[in-house]
Design an enzyme around this catalytic site. Sequence first.
Site, PDB file in Angstrom:
ATOM      1  N   ARG A  48     -22.858  57.033 -41.966  1.00 30.29           N
ATOM      2  CA  ARG A  48     -22.073  56.200 -41.042  1.00 30.29           C
ATOM      3  C   ARG A  48     -22.897  55.706 -39.858  1.00 30.29           C
ATOM      4  NH1 ARG A  48     -19.102  57.792 -37.002  1.00 30.29           N
ATOM      5  NH2 ARG A  48     -18.769  59.894 -37.810  1.00 30.29           N
ATOM      6  N   TYR A 102     -13.424  31.188 -44.545  1.00 28.13           N
ATOM      7  CA  TYR A 102     -12.935  32.128 -45.544  1.00 28.13           C
ATOM      8  C   TYR A 102     -11.558  32.648 -45.108  1.00 28.13           C
ATOM      9  CZ  TYR A 102     -12.615  36.334 -48.353  1.00 28.13           C
ATOM     10  OH  TYR A 102     -12.181  37.304 -49.215  1.00 28.13           O
ATOM     11  N   ASP A 174     -21.116  32.458 -41.043  1.00 26.04           N
ATOM     12  CA  ASP A 174     -20.909  33.081 -42.346  1.00 26.04           C
ATOM     13  C   ASP A 174     -21.776  32.287 -43.324  1.00 26.04           C
ATOM     14  OD1 ASP A 174     -20.030  33.846 -44.877  1.00 26.04           O
ATOM     15  OD2 ASP A 174     -17.983  34.240 -44.173  1.00 26.04           O
ATOM     16  N   LYS A 199     -20.951  38.533 -52.941  1.00 25.56           N
ATOM     17  CA  LYS A 199     -21.152  37.253 -53.612  1.00 25.56           C
ATOM     18  C   LYS A 199     -22.609  37.121 -54.085  1.00 25.56           C
ATOM     19  CE  LYS A 199     -16.930  37.026 -52.432  1.00 25.56           C
ATOM     20  NZ  LYS A 199     -16.511  36.500 -51.139  1.00 25.56           N
TER      21      LYS A 199
HETATM   22  C1  LIG Z   1     -15.755  36.847 -50.043  1.00 20.03           C
HETATM   23  C2  LIG Z   1     -16.101  36.267 -48.733  1.00 20.03           C
HETATM   24  C3  LIG Z   1     -15.950  37.003 -47.548  1.00 20.03           C
HETATM   25  C4  LIG Z   1     -15.365  38.391 -47.520  1.00 20.03           C
HETATM   26  O1  LIG Z   1     -16.169  39.300 -48.152  1.00 20.03           O
HETATM   27  P1  LIG Z   1     -15.632  40.673 -48.829  1.00 20.03           P
HETATM   28  O2  LIG Z   1     -16.894  41.247 -49.359  1.00 20.03           O
HETATM   29  O3  LIG Z   1     -14.623  40.294 -49.861  1.00 20.03           O
HETATM   30  O4  LIG Z   1     -15.028  41.471 -47.739  1.00 20.03           O
HETATM   31  C5  LIG Z   1     -16.325  36.400 -46.363  1.00 20.03           C
HETATM   32  N1  LIG Z   1     -16.783  35.141 -46.335  1.00 20.03           N
HETATM   33  C6  LIG Z   1     -16.935  34.407 -47.429  1.00 20.03           C
HETATM   34  C7  LIG Z   1     -17.449  33.020 -47.339  1.00 20.03           C
HETATM   35  C8  LIG Z   1     -16.588  34.940 -48.683  1.00 20.03           C
HETATM   36  O5  LIG Z   1     -16.714  34.187 -49.783  1.00 20.03           O
END
Ligand SMILES: *Cc1c(COP(=O)(O)O)cnc(C)c1O
Length: 389
Positions: A48, A102, A174, A199
Site C-alpha cells: 500500500r 470518460y 487522461d 486499456k
Molecule cells: C476505462 C477508462 C478509465 C477508467 O479506468 P478503469 O481501469 O476502468 O478504472 C478512465 N479513462 C478512460 C479514458 C478509460 O477508457
Amino acid sequence: MDTKNMGFNTICTHLGEIKDEQFKGAISPIYMATSYAFEGVDIKRYPRYFNTPNQEALSKKIAKLEKGEASLIFGSGMAAISTTLFSFLQKGDHIILQRLLYGGTINLVNEEFDKHGIEYSFVDSPTKESFEQKIKPNTKVIYIETPSNPLLTITDIRAVAALAKEKGITTMIDNTFASPVNQNPISLGIDIVLHSATKYLGGHSDILAGAVIASEKNIDQIFQVAKNLGGSLSDFTVWMLERSIKTLGIRVKQQNKNARKLAKWLEKHEDISTVYYPGLKSHPDHELAKEQMKGYGGMLSFELREGLDASKFQKELQLIKNSMSLAGVESTMLTPSLTSHALLTPEERELQGIKDSLIRFSVGIEEKEDLMQDILQAIEKIKIPELEH
Ligand SMILES: *Cc1c(COP(=O)(O)O)cnc(C)c1O
C-alpha cells in the site's frame, strides 16, 4: 546502459526490470511479500506504500515511457484518477474539466465533489478560450482527455497547458486512448498524466489497473494521499502489467495501422454515413492531431447509413466481439448510447454529438482483411430483411 536516449521498444522490454540474481532467470521475479525487513528504505516496504520491488520497477518503466520523472501504479484507472484529483483539490477549490470525458470520471465529479465542497465547471468545447472564461481565483486544476471517447475529438494540449502555466493552475490529462506510444503530454507542457492501464498498457483485456505519471514533487503529493486511500495494485498484477508492456509498442503500432486503413475504407463504403477518426483528413481536428500525436490510435467510431440497425449489425459480427472492453489485441465494437454512455440523458448525449446509431470500434491487431470481411458479411446479413419488404 545509459537510459537517457533509450528507444521506446527497448524501454518497454527492459527498463526497470528486476534482475534475478538468485537463479539468473530471464524475466523479473515476482515478490509477493506484504512484509519486508527495514533496510535503510525511508518507509518500510509495503504494497500500500507503492514501494515493493515489482511496483518500483514497473513505475520506472511507465514513468520513462511517458517522459515523466516518476509514477505510481494503482488498482484501477479510476483509483489513479480519483486519488490524483483528491491530492490537488480541497474544500473551496475549483476545477475546470472538459465535458467529453470518460463516463466514470464524470460520475466521480458529479457524485463525490459536492460532498467534499469542491467546486467544478465543465466546458462543452475544450478550447483554450472556453477554459480561460471559466477560470476563477480559486481554480486549482484543469482536466482534459484527448482523443475523447467516443467521438475522438482532440483538445489542444499545448494551448491548454500554456494557459494553465501562466495562471499557476495544475494540468491533468487522461491519456488512456492515445497511450504513450502516440502521445506524450508531459513533453507538451502538461503536469500530470493519467492512464487506465486496463486499456492499452494492459492490452489483453485481463488486467484492471491505473497509473499516474508526473514530476517527483507532484508524485510525492499524490503519494501522501494515495497511502491513505489505499488504491495500490497487487504485485502479481503489477508483474502481469510489466509483461504486457513489453509488447506495448508493437501492439499499438499495429492497431494504429489497422485503424487508419479501416477508417479510410469505411469512409468510402456506401453503407457507412460518417467515420470519426483523427487520422482522417475529414476529421475536424485532423491538423491538431497531426501536430501533437505521433500516431492516431486504434479507436474509431462510425455510423451506418440510415435504415441499417447498429445493434443488429453488431449481433451479426463473427470475429469482432460486441463487448465493453477496449484497447485489447482483439477488435471490439459497442453502441455508446446503450452501453458506455447509457447513464447520460438523451439530451446530454445529443449535446455531445453521440447519436443512437453511433458504433465505437476498438481496432485490434488482427489482419485488416479479416476485419473488413467480417464487417461486410454483417452488413449484407442485416440488409436481407430490407429486400424482403
Ligand atoms: C476505462 C477508462 C478509465 C477508467 O479506468 P478503469 O481501469 O476502468 O478504472 C478512465 N479513462 C478512460 C479514458 C478509460 O477508457
